[in-house]
Scaffold this motif. Structure first.
Motif, PDB file in Angstrom:
ATOM      1  N   ALA A 160       0.483  -1.356   0.094  1.00  0.00           N
ATOM      2  CA  ALA A 160       0.015   0.077  -0.425  1.00  0.00           C
ATOM      3  C   ALA A 160       0.413   1.568  -0.020  1.00  0.00           C
ATOM      4  CB  ALA A 160      -0.806  -0.133   1.238  1.00  0.00           C
ATOM      5  N   ALA A 161       0.094   2.450  -0.681  1.00  0.00           N
ATOM      6  CA  ALA A 161       0.929   3.497  -0.904  1.00  0.00           C
ATOM      7  C   ALA A 161       1.160   3.837   1.009  1.00  0.00           C
ATOM      8  CB  ALA A 161       0.417   4.309  -1.342  1.00  0.00           C
ATOM      9  N   GLN A 162       1.806   5.313   1.140  1.00  0.00           N
ATOM     10  CA  GLN A 162       1.777   5.963   2.537  1.00  0.00           C
ATOM     11  C   GLN A 162       0.407   6.604   2.494  1.00  0.00           C
ATOM     12  OE1 GLN A 162       3.786   9.154   2.117  1.00  0.00           O
ATOM     13  NE2 GLN A 162       3.582   9.768   3.863  1.00  0.00           N
ATOM     14  N   GLY A 163      -0.473   6.177   3.582  1.00  0.00           N
ATOM     15  CA  GLY A 163      -1.155   6.363   4.197  1.00  0.00           C
ATOM     16  C   GLY A 163      -2.774   5.190   3.768  1.00  0.00           C
ATOM     17  N   GLY A 164      -1.655   3.844   3.583  1.00  0.00           N
ATOM     18  CA  GLY A 164      -2.602   3.038   3.749  1.00  0.00           C
ATOM     19  C   GLY A 164      -4.070   2.788   2.808  1.00  0.00           C
ATOM     20  N   SER A 165      -3.673   3.795   1.278  1.00  0.00           N
ATOM     21  CA  SER A 165      -4.253   3.433   0.530  1.00  0.00           C
ATOM     22  C   SER A 165      -3.743   3.055  -1.528  1.00  0.00           C
ATOM     23  CB  SER A 165      -4.284   5.297  -0.483  1.00  0.00           C
ATOM     24  OG  SER A 165      -3.139   5.285  -0.602  1.00  0.00           O
ATOM     25  N   PRO A 166      -4.068   2.397  -2.176  1.00  0.00           N
ATOM     26  CA  PRO A 166      -3.452   1.642  -2.790  1.00  0.00           C
ATOM     27  C   PRO A 166      -2.105   1.650  -3.854  1.00  0.00           C
ATOM     28  CG  PRO A 166      -5.615   1.436  -2.885  1.00  0.00           C
ATOM     29  CD  PRO A 166      -5.717   2.666  -2.053  1.00  0.00           C
ATOM     30  N   SER A 167      -1.974   1.259  -3.848  1.00  0.00           N
ATOM     31  CA  SER A 167      -0.668   1.105  -4.978  1.00  0.00           C
ATOM     32  C   SER A 167      -0.571   1.853  -5.761  1.00  0.00           C
ATOM     33  CB  SER A 167       0.443   0.677  -4.731  1.00  0.00           C
ATOM     34  OG  SER A 167       1.604   0.859  -6.070  1.00  0.00           O
ATOM     35  N   VAL A 168      -0.368   3.512  -6.584  1.00  0.00           N
ATOM     36  CA  VAL A 168      -0.635   4.093  -7.669  1.00  0.00           C
ATOM     37  C   VAL A 168       1.132   3.460  -8.796  1.00  0.00           C
ATOM     38  CG1 VAL A 168      -1.919   5.287  -6.348  1.00  0.00           C
ATOM     39  CG2 VAL A 168       0.518   6.067  -6.314  1.00  0.00           C
ATOM     40  N   GLY A 169       1.534   2.498  -8.404  1.00  0.00           N
ATOM     41  CA  GLY A 169       2.544   3.221  -9.348  1.00  0.00           C
ATOM     42  C   GLY A 169       1.840   2.669 -11.012  1.00  0.00           C
ATOM     43  N   PRO A 170       2.426   2.870 -11.926  1.00  0.00           N
ATOM     44  CA  PRO A 170       2.375   2.205 -13.745  1.00  0.00           C
ATOM     45  C   PRO A 170       1.425   0.067 -13.240  1.00  0.00           C
ATOM     46  CG  PRO A 170       4.956   3.143 -13.436  1.00  0.00           C
ATOM     47  CD  PRO A 170       4.011   3.159 -12.133  1.00  0.00           C
ATOM     48  N   GLU A 171       2.329  -0.111 -12.623  1.00  0.00           N
ATOM     49  CA  GLU A 171       1.937  -1.407 -12.941  1.00  0.00           C
ATOM     50  C   GLU A 171       0.453  -1.879 -12.464  1.00  0.00           C
ATOM     51  OE1 GLU A 171       1.334  -4.913 -14.582  1.00  0.00           O
ATOM     52  OE2 GLU A 171       3.115  -3.760 -15.078  1.00  0.00           O
ATOM     53  N   ALA A 172       0.368  -1.191 -11.224  1.00  0.00           N
ATOM     54  CA  ALA A 172      -0.920  -1.077 -10.576  1.00  0.00           C
ATOM     55  C   ALA A 172      -2.218   0.073 -11.426  1.00  0.00           C
ATOM     56  CB  ALA A 172      -0.899  -0.438  -8.574  1.00  0.00           C
ATOM     57  N   ALA A 173      -1.935   0.735 -11.945  1.00  0.00           N
ATOM     58  CA  ALA A 173      -2.621   1.255 -12.913  1.00  0.00           C
ATOM     59  C   ALA A 173      -3.244   1.016 -14.102  1.00  0.00           C
ATOM     60  CB  ALA A 173      -1.777   3.273 -13.240  1.00  0.00           C
ATOM     61  N   ARG A 174      -1.647  -0.297 -14.652  1.00  0.00           N
ATOM     62  CA  ARG A 174      -2.615  -1.006 -15.721  1.00  0.00           C
ATOM     63  C   ARG A 174      -3.706  -1.691 -14.707  1.00  0.00           C
ATOM     64  NH1 ARG A 174       3.155   0.093 -17.328  1.00  0.00           N
ATOM     65  NH2 ARG A 174       3.878  -1.673 -16.214  1.00  0.00           N
ATOM     66  N   ARG A 175      -3.413  -2.540 -14.285  1.00  0.00           N
ATOM     67  CA  ARG A 175      -4.169  -3.564 -13.839  1.00  0.00           C
ATOM     68  C   ARG A 175      -5.498  -3.010 -13.326  1.00  0.00           C
ATOM     69  NH1 ARG A 175       0.730  -5.677 -10.668  1.00  0.00           N
ATOM     70  NH2 ARG A 175      -0.334  -4.312  -8.441  1.00  0.00           N
ATOM     71  N   ARG A 176      -5.657  -1.618 -12.602  1.00  0.00           N
ATOM     72  CA  ARG A 176      -6.866  -0.727 -12.169  1.00  0.00           C
ATOM     73  C   ARG A 176      -7.688  -0.207 -13.449  1.00  0.00           C
ATOM     74  NH1 ARG A 176      -3.206   1.596  -8.229  1.00  0.00           N
ATOM     75  NH2 ARG A 176      -4.047   0.814  -6.020  1.00  0.00           N
ATOM     76  N   ALA A 177      -6.938  -0.184 -14.955  1.00  0.00           N
ATOM     77  CA  ALA A 177      -7.518   0.010 -16.112  1.00  0.00           C
ATOM     78  C   ALA A 177      -8.193  -0.733 -17.004  1.00  0.00           C
ATOM     79  CB  ALA A 177      -6.578   0.609 -17.270  1.00  0.00           C
ATOM     80  N   ALA A 178      -6.779  -2.115 -17.113  1.00  0.00           N
ATOM     81  CA  ALA A 178      -7.555  -3.220 -17.233  1.00  0.00           C
ATOM     82  C   ALA A 178      -9.268  -3.298 -16.149  1.00  0.00           C
ATOM     83  CB  ALA A 178      -6.827  -4.766 -17.562  1.00  0.00           C
ATOM     84  N   LEU A 179      -8.789  -3.491 -15.053  1.00  0.00           N
ATOM     85  CA  LEU A 179      -9.827  -4.069 -14.662  1.00  0.00           C
ATOM     86  C   LEU A 179     -11.271  -3.203 -14.364  1.00  0.00           C
ATOM     87  CD1 LEU A 179     -10.941  -5.745 -11.996  1.00  0.00           C
ATOM     88  CD2 LEU A 179     -10.452  -4.130 -10.456  1.00  0.00           C
ATOM     89  N   ARG A 180     -10.768  -1.671 -14.629  1.00  0.00           N
ATOM     90  CA  ARG A 180     -12.783  -1.195 -15.323  1.00  0.00           C
ATOM     91  C   ARG A 180     -12.904  -1.753 -16.663  1.00  0.00           C
ATOM     92  NH1 ARG A 180     -12.803   5.442 -15.827  1.00  0.00           N
ATOM     93  NH2 ARG A 180     -15.064   5.439 -16.242  1.00  0.00           N
TER      94      ARG A 180
END
Length: 456
Positions: free
Chosen positions: A128-148
């Motif tokens: 998790a990123a700072q503060g407990g929020s999900p990772s916002v790295g490029p790979e995580a962003a790609r996974r979220r885009a694919a999930l959406r």
């Protein structure tokens, strides 16, 4: 900012509203006075909203979904509190400040992360990123885009089934269901993260029983929705420009900064004539549309921005100015919306009307644009040497070529507006130059030259 690096806009937020009253109610709540406590960290936005009870409502949004949670009793999803919070967050920079999430926000985010990790194979545990929020790295962003994309595909498939059910039962029976069926279907599209599809579904309700030919109009709109759903389900087989149009139509947005810096962006330098500027107020939200035309290229452009109580509209260009600037077009099969890039000189006023064409040329321009983007309602055109003719006996107004060979009906939604009589008064029965939007409902006049531009 959301995890993909895009700044949300007010229209993005309002597209998530389950219905128009919810959007208006949310706009009224988009003020700091309604929220004694707010905060954001990573993809999380939260706040306490004062309501009718003794305890404020707890509202939290994960913009990476997006997903919503509120302690209010509303059955609408998202509720007005979530919409108001997002509108305030998407408005003026700093309206919702960075902070440490309270325990109730952390608990909800943690439960969401656990569910997402079970849904997406290979999702890293923790991280998790700072503060407990999900990772916002490029790979995580790609996974979220694919999930959406998967969620939108599932929503489009469900919508196809509902359209088939409607056709099987017969369009003539649609008036028995009322607005509830369309609102519920639109809410399902919001759940699928397809606000563009949701907005189109909501437009079906008012068509039902709205006139003698409403079944044919309902069929036409259902056909366009079917075409959009099928296009998204087969988006990998579409040409890149058309695929960009389909993504925009279903509700996938592109950040203005990405448009300016994108490798495939079309940037055009020209001296741009401001044809019209129109502000529209909806509750506490103001939208500004600025139409421009290149002096050398003849290209049309539309600059669109939104403002609210805590966010000023970012650009004002009175009609009749000439602006030497770079415009970056949003990707699409028939690009029109732009981002303003570098300005190379101060705007200067222009006297006299711009060049234009007749009514046949306007219809041809709209037809050509419609060939590339079948979901276009209108296309901007300049009509030269046309005479406004008031309607008689309930017939619509017309703009007729001076030679009397052909004419365009004025959009019936303009009936009763004082601008039509202002147009007639300026014309005095003589040909004038008019700018407006030509579409399947008719022509919407916005500016007339006499010889200076006058708003209609």
């Amino acid at each position: 900012m959301n995890p993909q690096g895009e700044r949300w806009t007010s229209d993005h937020v309002l597209a998530l509203a389950p219905d128009a009253p919810s959007g208006k109610a949310g706009s009224r709540l988009a003020t700091p006075g309604s929220w004694p406590e707010t905060g954001t960290r990573g993809s999380a936005v939260w706040g306490l909203c004062e309501g009718s009870g003794s305890r404020p409502y707890r509202t939290v949004v994960d913009t990476a979904g997006p997903a919503f949670k509120c302690s209010c009793p509303s059955r609408k999803f998202p509720c007005k509190h979530a919409l108001g919070l997002l509108l305030m967050w998407a408005g003026e920079e700093g309206a919702v400040t960075e902070g440490e999430p309270p325990a109730w926000v952390e608990e909800w985010l943690a439960a969401r992360r656990q569910r997402e990790q079970r849904k997406v194979p290979g999702e890293a545990k923790g991280g998790a990123a700072q503060g407990g929020s999900p990772s916002v790295g490029p790979e995580a962003a790609r996974r979220r885009a694919a999930l959406r994309a998967q969620r939108i595909s599932a929503g489009a498939t469900e919508l196809e089934q509902r359209l088939e059910d409607l056709l099987r039962s017969g369009l003539a029976t649609a008036d028995r269901a009322g607005y509830g069926t369309w609102d519920e279907t639109a809410a399902r599209m919001v759940d699928a993260q397809a606000p563009g599809l949701a907005a189109r579904v909501r437009e079906l309700g008012p068509i039902v029983a709205s006139g003698a030919d409403w079944p044919s109009r309902l069929l036409a709109e259902c056909s366009l929705i079917h075409l959009l759903g099928q296009a998204f389900l087969g988006i990998d087989r579409l040409p890149p420009a058309l695929a960009s149009t389909v993504r925009t139509r279903v509700g996938l947005t592109t950040d203005a900064a990405d448009v300016l810096a994108g490798p495939d962006t079309t940037t055009v330098r020209d001296r741009w004539l401001v044809l019209a500027q129109q502000d529209t107020e909806e509750s506490m939200l103001t939208s500004r549309r600025i139409w421009l035309r290149g002096e050398r290229t003849g290209r049309m452009a539309l600059h669109l921005s939104f403002g609210g109580p805590d966010r000023a509209l970012d650009l004002s260009l009175p009609r009749g100015l000439l602006l030497d600037a770079d415009l970056a077009y949003y990707p699409g099969a028939r690009p029109l919306r732009v981002v303003l890039g570098a300005r190379h000189a101060d705007p200067v006023p222009v006297t006299g009307p711009p060049p234009g064409g007749g009514t046949d040329a306007a219809l041809t321009a709209y037809g050509d644009a419609l060939r590339d983007d079948p979901w276009l309602d209108t296309w901007p055109v300049v009509l030269a040497d046309v005479v406004p003719i008031p309607g008689q006996g309930g017939e619509p107004w017309q703009l007729a070529d001076a030679d009397g060979e052909s004419a365009l009906p004025v959009d019936p939604r303009c009936a009763g507006r004082s601008g039509l009589w202002r147009l007639a008064a300026i014309s005095g029965g003589e040909p004038v130059t008019v700018f407006g939007e030509c579409g399947h409902r008719g022509f919407v006049p916005l500016t007339v030259w006499d010889p200076e531009p006058v708003a209609l």
